[in-house]
Design an enzyme around this catalytic site. Structure first.
Site, mmCIF file in Angstrom:
data_model
loop_
_atom_site.group_PDB
_atom_site.id
_atom_site.type_symbol
_atom_site.label_atom_id
_atom_site.label_comp_id
_atom_site.label_asym_id
_atom_site.label_seq_id
_atom_site.Cartn_x
_atom_site.Cartn_y
_atom_site.Cartn_z
ATOM 1 N N GLY A 47 0.860 -1.204 0.000
ATOM 2 C CA GLY A 47 0.000 0.000 0.000
ATOM 3 C C GLY A 47 0.881 1.233 0.000
ATOM 4 N N GLY A 51 -1.101 8.369 0.812
ATOM 5 C CA GLY A 51 -1.361 8.440 2.248
ATOM 6 C C GLY A 51 -0.202 7.963 3.107
ATOM 7 N N TYR A 52 -0.544 7.167 4.113
ATOM 8 C CA TYR A 52 0.457 6.721 5.083
ATOM 9 C C TYR A 52 1.502 5.784 4.481
ATOM 10 C CZ TYR A 52 -1.489 8.920 9.220
ATOM 11 O OH TYR A 52 -1.869 9.845 10.154
ATOM 12 N N ALA A 111 -2.681 -6.751 -3.907
ATOM 13 C CA ALA A 111 -1.857 -7.246 -2.788
ATOM 14 C C ALA A 111 -2.503 -8.429 -2.077
ATOM 15 C CB ALA A 111 -1.625 -6.116 -1.790
ATOM 16 N N TYR A 233 -16.660 4.700 13.977
ATOM 17 C CA TYR A 233 -15.310 4.173 13.732
ATOM 18 C C TYR A 233 -14.932 3.051 14.716
ATOM 19 C CZ TYR A 233 -10.879 3.707 11.597
ATOM 20 O OH TYR A 233 -9.835 3.151 10.914
ATOM 21 N N VAL A 270 -6.678 13.588 6.176
ATOM 22 C CA VAL A 270 -7.420 13.451 4.922
ATOM 23 C C VAL A 270 -6.601 12.590 3.955
ATOM 24 C CG1 VAL A 270 -8.500 14.688 3.009
ATOM 25 C CG2 VAL A 270 -8.275 15.790 5.237
HETATM 26 P P1 NAD Z 1 -4.870 5.489 1.107
HETATM 27 O O1 NAD Z 1 -6.153 5.284 0.413
HETATM 28 O O2 NAD Z 1 -4.159 6.784 0.930
HETATM 29 O O3 NAD Z 1 -3.807 4.333 0.702
HETATM 30 C C1 NAD Z 1 -4.176 3.024 0.427
HETATM 31 C C2 NAD Z 1 -3.039 2.299 -0.286
HETATM 32 O O4 NAD Z 1 -3.448 0.926 -0.480
HETATM 33 C C3 NAD Z 1 -2.696 2.836 -1.682
HETATM 34 O O5 NAD Z 1 -1.304 2.742 -1.885
HETATM 35 C C4 NAD Z 1 -3.410 1.858 -2.628
HETATM 36 O O6 NAD Z 1 -2.815 1.734 -3.922
HETATM 37 C C5 NAD Z 1 -3.232 0.579 -1.837
HETATM 38 N N1 NAD Z 1 -4.195 -0.474 -2.184
HETATM 39 C C6 NAD Z 1 -5.541 -0.459 -2.031
HETATM 40 N N2 NAD Z 1 -6.062 -1.648 -2.422
HETATM 41 C C7 NAD Z 1 -5.020 -2.407 -2.819
HETATM 42 C C8 NAD Z 1 -4.899 -3.725 -3.324
HETATM 43 N N3 NAD Z 1 -5.957 -4.527 -3.487
HETATM 44 N N4 NAD Z 1 -3.658 -4.181 -3.671
HETATM 45 C C9 NAD Z 1 -2.556 -3.393 -3.529
HETATM 46 N N5 NAD Z 1 -2.608 -2.152 -3.022
HETATM 47 C C10 NAD Z 1 -3.835 -1.665 -2.677
HETATM 48 O O7 NAD Z 1 -5.164 5.197 2.636
HETATM 49 P P2 NAD Z 1 -4.511 5.639 4.029
HETATM 50 O O8 NAD Z 1 -5.439 6.561 4.698
HETATM 51 O O9 NAD Z 1 -3.083 5.991 3.874
HETATM 52 O O10 NAD Z 1 -4.645 4.252 4.811
HETATM 53 C C11 NAD Z 1 -3.586 3.352 4.995
HETATM 54 C C12 NAD Z 1 -3.748 2.697 6.344
HETATM 55 O O11 NAD Z 1 -3.632 3.692 7.365
HETATM 56 C C13 NAD Z 1 -5.126 2.039 6.540
HETATM 57 O O12 NAD Z 1 -4.965 0.844 7.260
HETATM 58 C C14 NAD Z 1 -5.871 3.064 7.382
HETATM 59 O O13 NAD Z 1 -6.897 2.509 8.162
HETATM 60 C C15 NAD Z 1 -4.731 3.580 8.250
HETATM 61 N N6 NAD Z 1 -4.986 4.870 8.912
HETATM 62 C C16 NAD Z 1 -5.480 5.935 8.223
HETATM 63 C C17 NAD Z 1 -5.758 7.117 8.904
HETATM 64 C C18 NAD Z 1 -6.318 8.326 8.208
HETATM 65 O O14 NAD Z 1 -6.879 9.197 8.869
HETATM 66 N N7 NAD Z 1 -6.148 8.433 6.917
HETATM 67 C C19 NAD Z 1 -5.501 7.222 10.280
HETATM 68 C C20 NAD Z 1 -4.957 6.137 10.931
HETATM 69 C C21 NAD Z 1 -4.709 4.960 10.241
#
Ligand code: NAD
Length: 392
Positions: A47, A51-52, A111, A233, A270
């Protein structure tokens, strides 16, 4: 082609390649100014494109000089359709990494599938030998499991309907929104997609292929948030999936004595994934206002740099009573939450611009898709067909 944002509620259907590059460059510049000790050298990020996960890849590469293998699920440009932002981010990331002689390859595929896991393992064996850090940062709407069954994730409550104030993203007004309880199978589906089953599958596959260094670390990202959002949540379908993810961290630790699995509970920010959660965007906009005022606001890159620098690099990684790393410490601090709740009580359509950082919310939103960067000339004709070096 001239690329303009096309926003539909919580999604933008276009992305700007130059703006996405700017976004990646800004994150790289931030990381380079930090000093991270005791760093990983070979990192698999599942992933990795937005984002993260993207912030983790940038921190590993430009903060620790690590080789990175990224897994993502993104779309290239096709005709008049631009690529997804994660595609452009990854192209920019790989180009910047190459300039510094850093190994960076990417697999674009599902993935959750056995094939992508095998492809990743083959690439590690060929190019890296082993990896010492595995970041699990997937946010996905569905997953097809090893038996071929497709599970769908939902954002619902688990008992009663939940009614709260919400920001209508179409016109920035405050409305009341009700989130319905999950129907039969929806809770199970969410746990299957966003819980820890696939993380365990990855760790089993990596371990069986002997591509993990001794004492390798793996980190999956989670969220808790304030009591206000618990019904949607923490106690909702997604929260149950995150509890499963935490349980999986313990199971990985029990199963593999030479692997350290952690959950990092991160701050609300976001991203493409979080913008889709009902009610939460209003909380984000208020939180941004309060944290910026108190001087402790962070974006993904600041969060992850702090995770690497102040947590993962410690001999004894600081964790809470459930073994979780808490990067949401500042978000959930009493001073922040007290002010957030006061604002929440007061917020109306008339004062939302003043009480919340709605501008900051939208700025982050547009930046995700490569828009609203001062240095980019958006009137310029650009080529949207961008190649990712390792996929070309
Ligand atoms: P995001 O949507 O920015 O990133 C998701 C990533 O997953 C991308 O790189 C995407 O290409 C990849 N992805 C999605 N489906 C896929 C698949 N089937 N195969 C391969 N890659 C795939 O999301 P995010 O907000 O960065 O979330 C990432 C993690 O961080 C999650 O577990 C989320 O719960 C957690 N998180 C997010 C927040 C927030 O506020 N955004 C806060 C805390 C934790």
């Amino acid at each position: 082609m001239i690329v303009e944002p096309k926003v539909r509620e919580f999604i933008c259907t276009t992305a700007h390649p130059e703006g996405c590059r700017e976004n990646v460059r800004n994150q790289i510049a931030y990381v380079k100014a930090q000093k991270i000790d005791g760093a990983p050298k070979k990192v698999l990020i599942i992933g990795s494109s937005t984002g993260y996960g993207l912030a983790s890849r940038i921190t590993a590469a430009f903060g620790c000089h690590a080789a990175t293998l990224g897994i993502m699920f993104e779309k290239a440009a096709a005709g008049k359709r631009t690529a997804t932002p994660g595609w452009y981010n990854t192209a920019a990331f790989e180009e910047e990494a190459a300039k510094e002689g850093l190994y960076a390859k990417t697999i674009n595929g599902d993935a959750f599938s056995k094939e992508v896991k095998e492809q990743a393992i083959a690439m590690i064996q060929k190019d890296l030998g082993k990896v010492d850090l595995v970041i699990y940062s997937l946010a996905a709407p569905r997953r097809t499991d090893a038996q071929g069954k497709t599970w769908v994730s939902s954002l619902k409550t688990t008992d009663q309907p939940f009614t709260e104030k919400s920001l209508d993203l179409k016109n920035n007004t405050i409305v009341t929104k009700t989130v319905e309880p999950a129907q039969e199978g929806e809770l199970e589906g969410t746990i299957k997609v966003m819980g820890g089953e696939d993380w365990m599958d990855w760790m089993d596959a990596l371990k069986a292929a002997d591509v993990l260094e001794k004492d390798a670390v793996t980190v999956a990202y989670s969220y808790i948030g304030p009591e206000l959002t618990y019904p949607i949540y923490f106690d909702g379908t997604i929260g149950q999936a995150k509890k499963h993810l935490t349980k999986t961290a313990h199971e990985i630790n029990e199963k593999y004595s030479d692997v350290q699995a952690y959950i990092s509970v991160n701050k609300a920010l976001v991203t493409q994934a979080s913008a889709a959660i009902p009610i939460v965007p209003l909380y984000f906009a208020i939180l941004y206002k309060v944290m910026k005022k108190q001087g402790n606001h962070e974006g993904c890159i600041e969060q992850i740099t702090r995770l690497f620098k102040d947590r993962l690099s410690q001999e004894n990684v600081p964790v809470d009573e459930e073994g979780r790393i808490r990067m949401d410490d500042w978000e959930l601090s009493e001073s922040v939450q007290k002010e957030v709740m006061e604002c929440w009580e007061k917020v109306t359509t008339e004062n939302v611009g003043e009480i919340s950082d709605i501008e900051g919310y939208w700025e982050d939103f547009y930046h995700m898709f490569g828009f609203h960067f001062d240095d980019i000339d958006y009137t310029k004709d650009i080529d949207v067909e961008v190649k990712i070096p390792s996929l070309a």
